[in-house]
Design an enzyme around this catalytic site. Structure first.
Site, PDB file in Angstrom:
ATOM      1  N   HIS A  99       2.117  12.540 -13.647  1.00  0.00           N
ATOM      2  CA  HIS A  99       1.623  12.007 -14.929  1.00  0.00           C
ATOM      3  C   HIS A  99       0.817  13.072 -15.669  1.00  0.00           C
ATOM      4  CE1 HIS A  99       1.953   7.445 -13.807  1.00  0.00           C
ATOM      5  NE2 HIS A  99       3.112   7.997 -14.114  1.00  0.00           N
ATOM      6  N   GLU A 101      13.445   9.440  -7.642  1.00  0.00           N
ATOM      7  CA  GLU A 101      12.770   8.237  -7.124  1.00  0.00           C
ATOM      8  C   GLU A 101      13.396   7.789  -5.798  1.00  0.00           C
ATOM      9  OE1 GLU A 101      10.005   7.294  -8.445  1.00  0.00           O
ATOM     10  OE2 GLU A 101      10.080   7.331 -10.643  1.00  0.00           O
ATOM     11  N   GLU A 129      -0.504  -4.195  -6.119  1.00  0.00           N
ATOM     12  CA  GLU A 129      -0.990  -2.851  -5.778  1.00  0.00           C
ATOM     13  C   GLU A 129      -2.463  -2.846  -5.369  1.00  0.00           C
ATOM     14  OE1 GLU A 129       0.964   0.363  -7.937  1.00  0.00           O
ATOM     15  OE2 GLU A 129      -0.951   1.427  -7.909  1.00  0.00           O
ATOM     16  N   HIS A 142      10.729  11.475 -16.586  1.00  0.00           N
ATOM     17  CA  HIS A 142       9.788  10.918 -15.612  1.00  0.00           C
ATOM     18  C   HIS A 142      10.115  11.409 -14.179  1.00  0.00           C
ATOM     19  CE1 HIS A 142       7.039   8.089 -13.804  1.00  0.00           C
ATOM     20  NE2 HIS A 142       8.023   7.614 -13.056  1.00  0.00           N
ATOM     21  N   HIS A 161       3.124  10.817  -8.333  1.00  0.00           N
ATOM     22  CA  HIS A 161       2.933  10.361  -9.712  1.00  0.00           C
ATOM     23  C   HIS A 161       1.627  10.853 -10.337  1.00  0.00           C
ATOM     24  CE1 HIS A 161       6.398   7.984  -8.809  1.00  0.00           C
ATOM     25  NE2 HIS A 161       6.345   7.290  -9.931  1.00  0.00           N
ATOM     26  N   ARG A 173       2.280 -16.692 -23.901  1.00  0.00           N
ATOM     27  CA  ARG A 173       1.636 -16.549 -22.572  1.00  0.00           C
ATOM     28  C   ARG A 173       2.635 -16.431 -21.419  1.00  0.00           C
ATOM     29  NH1 ARG A 173      -1.728 -20.483 -24.935  1.00  0.00           N
ATOM     30  NH2 ARG A 173      -3.547 -19.482 -25.839  1.00  0.00           N
ATOM     31  N   LYS A 209       6.260  -4.391 -12.690  1.00  0.00           N
ATOM     32  CA  LYS A 209       5.312  -3.605 -13.478  1.00  0.00           C
ATOM     33  C   LYS A 209       5.887  -3.478 -14.886  1.00  0.00           C
ATOM     34  CE  LYS A 209       2.883  -0.664 -10.177  1.00  0.00           C
ATOM     35  NZ  LYS A 209       2.657   0.724  -9.740  1.00  0.00           N
ATOM     36  N   ARG A 220       1.267  -0.899  -2.009  1.00  0.00           N
ATOM     37  CA  ARG A 220       2.208  -0.555  -3.091  1.00  0.00           C
ATOM     38  C   ARG A 220       1.894   0.805  -3.713  1.00  0.00           C
ATOM     39  NH1 ARG A 220       4.683  -4.318  -7.976  1.00  0.00           N
ATOM     40  NH2 ARG A 220       5.820  -2.596  -8.967  1.00  0.00           N
ATOM     41  N   LYS A 262      11.840  -1.080  -1.992  1.00  0.00           N
ATOM     42  CA  LYS A 262      10.881  -1.522  -3.006  1.00  0.00           C
ATOM     43  C   LYS A 262      10.588  -3.016  -2.847  1.00  0.00           C
ATOM     44  CE  LYS A 262       9.093  -0.866  -7.487  1.00  0.00           C
ATOM     45  NZ  LYS A 262       9.144  -0.316  -8.803  1.00  0.00           N
ATOM     46  N   ASN A 291       3.625   5.436  -5.598  1.00  0.00           N
ATOM     47  CA  ASN A 291       3.215   6.402  -6.632  1.00  0.00           C
ATOM     48  C   ASN A 291       3.150   7.818  -6.072  1.00  0.00           C
ATOM     49  OD1 ASN A 291       2.926   4.585  -8.751  1.00  0.00           O
ATOM     50  ND2 ASN A 291       0.965   3.911  -7.944  1.00  0.00           N
TER      51      ASN A 291
END
Ligand code: NAD
Ligand code: GLY
Length: 358
Positions: free
Chosen positions: A249, A182, A234, A262, A245, A118, A140, A238, A224, A242
Site C-alpha cells: 500500500h 494473490e 479481522e 494492486h 500489503h 441500511r 470487505k 484474517r 479465503k 494482508n
C-alpha cells in the site's frame, strides 16, 4: 462446476466457479434473489459481458450503472452514482446489486449495497483473476480516500459469488499476473503445497490452461473461505491475508495509485515482508529466494521503486492494521505459516526499508 461454502451462520453463502456461468440461468436464478436488479459494472466490462449477463434473466427488472474504469474512480463520488441509480430506478430493500467486474467494481458496488437503505443484498460476479481468487470473497467493501487506500468501507458479505472462468479469456496478461500474486500470497500464508504447485505449474497458468486456473481459483477460495469463517471482521487471523500489503500500500500511495497494479504492489511487498522475516531469523534465505523466484517466473516486478524509507514509513502509518500507533506487519514463520506482529526490531525494519526503498 465447483461450489465452495463460506460458512458464516446466517450470512453463509456459496461461491460457484466454472465456465459459462454468465449465461447459466439455473445458477443465476437459484443464487440471485429479488425481482429488481441493479448491475454495477464499468465501461470496459460492460462492452464485453453486460448484455450477455442481462439477457440471461427472465422476469426480472434490470437496471444498469456503468462506472468509469480504473482504481482512481474507486471513490465516494462513484459510490454516489450507484446510490443515484438505485434511487432513480426506485429500488427497495428487496433489490439486489450485481457487481460485474474486477475488484474495483466489486468493492464500490458492495459498499453501496451495504449503505443503501441500511443494507440491501448484493452478488459478486467477478471477472478478473484477482477478484475471483480474492476480492469477491469475504465481504470487505469500500472506496479510497485521498488520504489512503480503502479507508472508507464496511464488512458486508455478498449473498453469493458467481465466478465465470470464461471471462478470464479477455483479461490482459498484466491483470492475470496481478491476480496470480494473490494466489502466491495464499500459498505463502496458508498452504505450502499450493506454493509448490504454483512453482511447478506457472507456465500452464500463464498460458491460461483452464484446469490450472480453475484449481488456483478453487484452492484460493477454499483458503479465503476458511480464514474468513474463523475471523470475519479481522480481529486476528484474517490479517494474515494482508501479507505484503502494508509495504504494498505504501508503494501504491507513493506512486499515486497509477503505476503499479494492486497485485504488483503486493508482490513487491511480499518480498520485503519475507526479507524482514529473514532478518529476524524466522525464515531462512531459501524461502525468500523461492518467493522471489516464483514471482519473477510469473512476470511480476521484484525490484521496489526507490520511494525513500522515511516516506514509506510515513505511508505505512496509515495502514488499517496500525493499533495504538504501532505498525503491525504480517511476517512468515515458515512457508505456509504467517504471524501478525508489532514485535519486530525497529532496526531490522529500517534495514529492510532502506535496502528496498533507498
Ligand atoms: P480492476 O477492477 O481495476 O480490474 C482490472 C482491469 O481489468 C480493469 O481495467 C477492468 O476494467 C478490466 N477487466 C475486468 N474484467 C475483465 C475481463 N474479463 N476482460 C478484460 N478486462 C477486464 O482491478 P482488480 O485487480 O480486479 O482489483 C483491484 C482492486 O481490488 C483494488 O482496488 C484492491 O484494493 C481491491 N481488492 C479488494 C479486496 C477485498 O477483499 N475486497 C481484496 C483484494 C483487492
Ligand atoms: N484481501 C484481504 C482480505 O480480504 O482480508
Amino acid at each position: 462446476m465447483q461450489t465452495i461454502e463460506v460458512d458464516l451462520g446466517a450470512s453463509s453463502y456459496p461461491i460457484t466457479i466454472g465456465p459459462g456461468l454468465l449465461t447459466d440461468r439455473e445458477v443465476l436464478d437459484a443464487q440471485i434473489p429479488g425481482r429488481d436488479l441493479l448491475v454495477v459494472t464499468n465501461t470496459t466490462v460492460a462492452k464485453l459481458y453486460l448484455a450477455k449477463l442481462t439477457t440471461s434473466f427472465a422476469q426480472r427488472r434490470i437496471a444498469e450503472c456503468i462506472l468509469p474504469d480504473g482504481e482512481q474512480h474507486k471513490t465516494l463520488q462513484t459510490a454516489g452514482w450507484v446510490f443515484d441509480a438505485l434511487v432513480a430506478n426506485k429500488m427497495n430493500r428487496d433489490a439486489t446489486v450485481l457487481a460485474l467486474g474486477g475488484g474495483v467494481v466489486g468493492d464500490i458496488a458492495g459498499f453501496a449495497a451495504a449503505s443503501y437503505q441500511r443494507g440491501i443484498g448484493y452478488v459478486q460476479i467477478p471477472t478478473t483473476l484477482l477478484a475471483q481468487v480474492d476480492s469477491s470473497v469475504g465481504g470487505k467493501t469500500g472506496v479510497n480516500h485521498p488520504g489512503g487506500k480503502n479507508l472508507i468501507g464496511a464488512f458486508y458479505q455478498p449473498r453469493a459469488v458467481i465466478a465465470d472462468t470464461d471471462t478470464l479469456a479477455t483479461l490482459p496478461d498484466r491483470e492475470l499476473k496481478s491476480g496470480l500474486a494473490e494466489v502466491i500470497k495464499h500459498g505463502c500464508v496458508w498452504d505450502p503445497l499450493l506454493f509448490a504447485w504454483l512453482e511447478r505449474n506457472m507456465l500452464q497458468l500463464l498460458a491460461r490452461d483452464v484446469a490450472a486456473l480453475t484449481y488456483a481459483i478453487g484452492r484460493s477460495c477454499e483458503i479465503k473461505a476458511t480464514v474468513v469463517a474463523r475471523d470475519e471482521r479481522e480481529q486476528d487471523l484474517r490479517a494474515i491475508l494482508n501479507f505484503g500489503h502494508t509495504f504494498g500500500h505504501a508503494i501504491e500511495a507513493a506512486t499515486n495509485f497509477d503505476t503499479y497494479l494492486h497485485g504488483e504492489a503486493v508482490a513487491l511487498g511480499m518480498i520485503m515482508a519475507a526479507d524482514l522475516s529473514q532478518r529476524m531469523g524466522l525464515i531462512d534465505a531459501a524461502v525468500k529466494d523461492r518467493l522471489r523466484d516464483v514471482l519473477a517466473q510469473t512476470g511480476l516486478p521484484t525490484e521496489p521503486p526507490r520511494i525513500g524509507a522515511a516516506k514509506a514509513y510515513e505511508l505505512m502509518q496509515m495502514d488499517k492494521k496500525v493499533l495504538a500507533g504501532a505498525v503491525r506487519l504480517v511476517l512468515l514463520e515458515k512457508l505456509g505459516r504467517a504471524i501478525v506482529t508489532d514485535q519486530y526490531p525497529k532496526d531490522a525494519l529500517e534495514a529492510t526499508l532502506t535496502e528496498y526503498f533507498g
